[in-house]
Design an enzyme around this catalytic site. Structure first.
Site, short mmCIF file in Angstrom:
data_model
loop_
_atom_site.label_atom_id
_atom_site.label_comp_id
_atom_site.label_asym_id
_atom_site.label_seq_id
_atom_site.Cartn_x
_atom_site.Cartn_y
_atom_site.Cartn_z
N ARG A 1 -0.29 -2.10 8.22
CA ARG A 1 -1.15 -2.89 7.33
C ARG A 1 -0.31 -3.65 6.32
O ARG A 1 -0.59 -4.82 6.03
CB ARG A 1 -2.16 -1.97 6.63
CG ARG A 1 -3.12 -2.71 5.69
CD ARG A 1 -4.37 -1.93 5.36
NE ARG A 1 -5.13 -1.64 6.57
CZ ARG A 1 -5.08 -0.48 7.22
NH1 ARG A 1 -4.36 0.53 6.76
NH2 ARG A 1 -5.76 -0.32 8.34
N ASP B 1 -8.75 -4.79 11.55
CA ASP B 1 -8.96 -3.86 12.66
C ASP B 1 -7.64 -3.18 12.98
O ASP B 1 -6.60 -3.85 13.09
CB ASP B 1 -9.52 -4.57 13.89
CG ASP B 1 -10.21 -3.59 14.83
OD1 ASP B 1 -11.00 -2.77 14.34
OD2 ASP B 1 -9.95 -3.62 16.03
P1 ITT Z 1 -13.97 -0.94 9.25
O1 ITT Z 1 -14.13 -1.34 10.71
O2 ITT Z 1 -15.25 -0.94 8.49
O3 ITT Z 1 -12.90 -1.74 8.55
P2 ITT Z 1 -13.02 1.55 10.36
O4 ITT Z 1 -12.49 2.81 9.74
O5 ITT Z 1 -14.10 1.69 11.39
O6 ITT Z 1 -13.46 0.58 9.18
P3 ITT Z 1 -11.12 0.57 12.35
O7 ITT Z 1 -12.10 0.38 13.44
O8 ITT Z 1 -10.08 -0.49 12.21
O9 ITT Z 1 -11.82 0.73 10.93
O10 ITT Z 1 -10.38 1.96 12.39
C1 ITT Z 1 -9.80 2.50 13.48
C2 ITT Z 1 -9.49 3.94 13.25
O11 ITT Z 1 -8.11 4.03 12.88
C3 ITT Z 1 -10.28 4.66 12.17
O12 ITT Z 1 -10.50 5.97 12.65
C4 ITT Z 1 -9.35 4.67 10.96
O13 ITT Z 1 -9.54 5.82 10.16
C5 ITT Z 1 -7.99 4.70 11.64
N1 ITT Z 1 -7.01 3.94 10.86
C6 ITT Z 1 -7.01 2.62 10.61
N2 ITT Z 1 -5.97 2.29 9.84
C7 ITT Z 1 -5.30 3.43 9.61
C8 ITT Z 1 -4.18 3.77 8.85
O14 ITT Z 1 -3.52 2.85 8.13
N3 ITT Z 1 -3.78 5.03 8.80
C9 ITT Z 1 -4.44 5.98 9.49
N4 ITT Z 1 -5.53 5.77 10.23
C10 ITT Z 1 -5.96 4.51 10.27
#
Ligand code: ITT
Length: 188
Positions: free
Chosen positions: A174, A62
């Site tokens: 990450r 997350d």
């Molecule tokens: P899962 O829950 O299925 O893993 P998700 O994309 O919904 O996928 P998150 O709730 O963790 O995952 O994502 C939060 C938001 O932050 C989402 O809009 C991602 O695109 C963004 N995000 C997460 N990690 C990122 C990164 O390393 N770089 C840029 N944006 C990121």
């Protein structure tokens, strides 16, 4: 085999780049996300749910973008904000700010049904969490790589969208969470 449970191919690319194809497999499961002001309980609840679904050791990832001048918004709501407003409008909101500092945070939550050294809360299945944070600044979008908010997040002179997955892992929230997890998982 460890199942990296995500619907986000960008996260998976980075996890595979760090841990290697031989360590993780991917399980595309959209676990229900609880609402909480911080990432850890969301990731932990997701890991428990995913472990019940998959029945093998799982990692849930997350992550979110925390903008200081907005008291951490969008933070745990980053996914909703990306889907509704979009990344370009987040930049437009941040553009007039004199201080555009921000942080990316990532919490990896691991569950295999067995006891862990440092369980995150008193949920019904033990979960261990690994957190990575990176500071940066919100900038006008640059770069074609990465995913999500990467084009508007600059760290050390380049946005994350201007780096390869391996380069991003060396610096990113990450990458840092994966490093902490990998060290612990090797012992396990
Ligand atoms: P899962 O829950 O299925 O893993 P998700 O994309 O919904 O996928 P998150 O709730 O963790 O995952 O994502 C939060 C938001 O932050 C989402 O809009 C991602 O695109 C963004 N995000 C997460 N990690 C990122 C990164 O390393 N770089 C840029 N944006 C990121």
């Amino acid at each position: 085999m460890l199942q990296y449970v995500t619907t986000n191919p960008g996260k998976l690319r980075e996890a595979k780049s760090y841990l290697g194809d031989e360590t993780i497999d991917t399980y595309d499961y959209d676990y229900p996300e609880i609402q909480a002001p911080t990432l850890e309980p969301i990731a932990a609840a997701g890991a428990r749910d995913a472990y019940r679904e998959v029945g093998e050791p799982v990692v849930v990832d997350d992550a979110g973008l925390f903008i200081d001048a907005f008291d951490g918004f969008p933070g745990p709501y980053s996914s909703f904000v990306e889907t509704t407003m979009g990344v370009d409008r987040v930049w437009e909101l941040a553009e007039p700010l004199s201080d555009r500092s921000a942080a990316f945070r990532c919490v990896l939550a691991y569950c295999d049904g067995e006891a862990v050294d440092d369980p995150v809360d008193d949920g019904d299945l033990p979960v261990q969490c690994f957190t990575g944070v990176v500071d940066g600044e919100i900038v006008a979008p640059r770069g074609d790589g990465g995913f999500g908010y990467d084009p508007i997040f600059e760290h050390d002179g380049a946005t994350f969208a201007e780096r390869t997955a391996a380069e991003k892992n060396e610096l990113s929230h990450r990458g840092r969470a994966l490093a902490a997890f990998a060290e612990w998982y090797q012992q396990r």
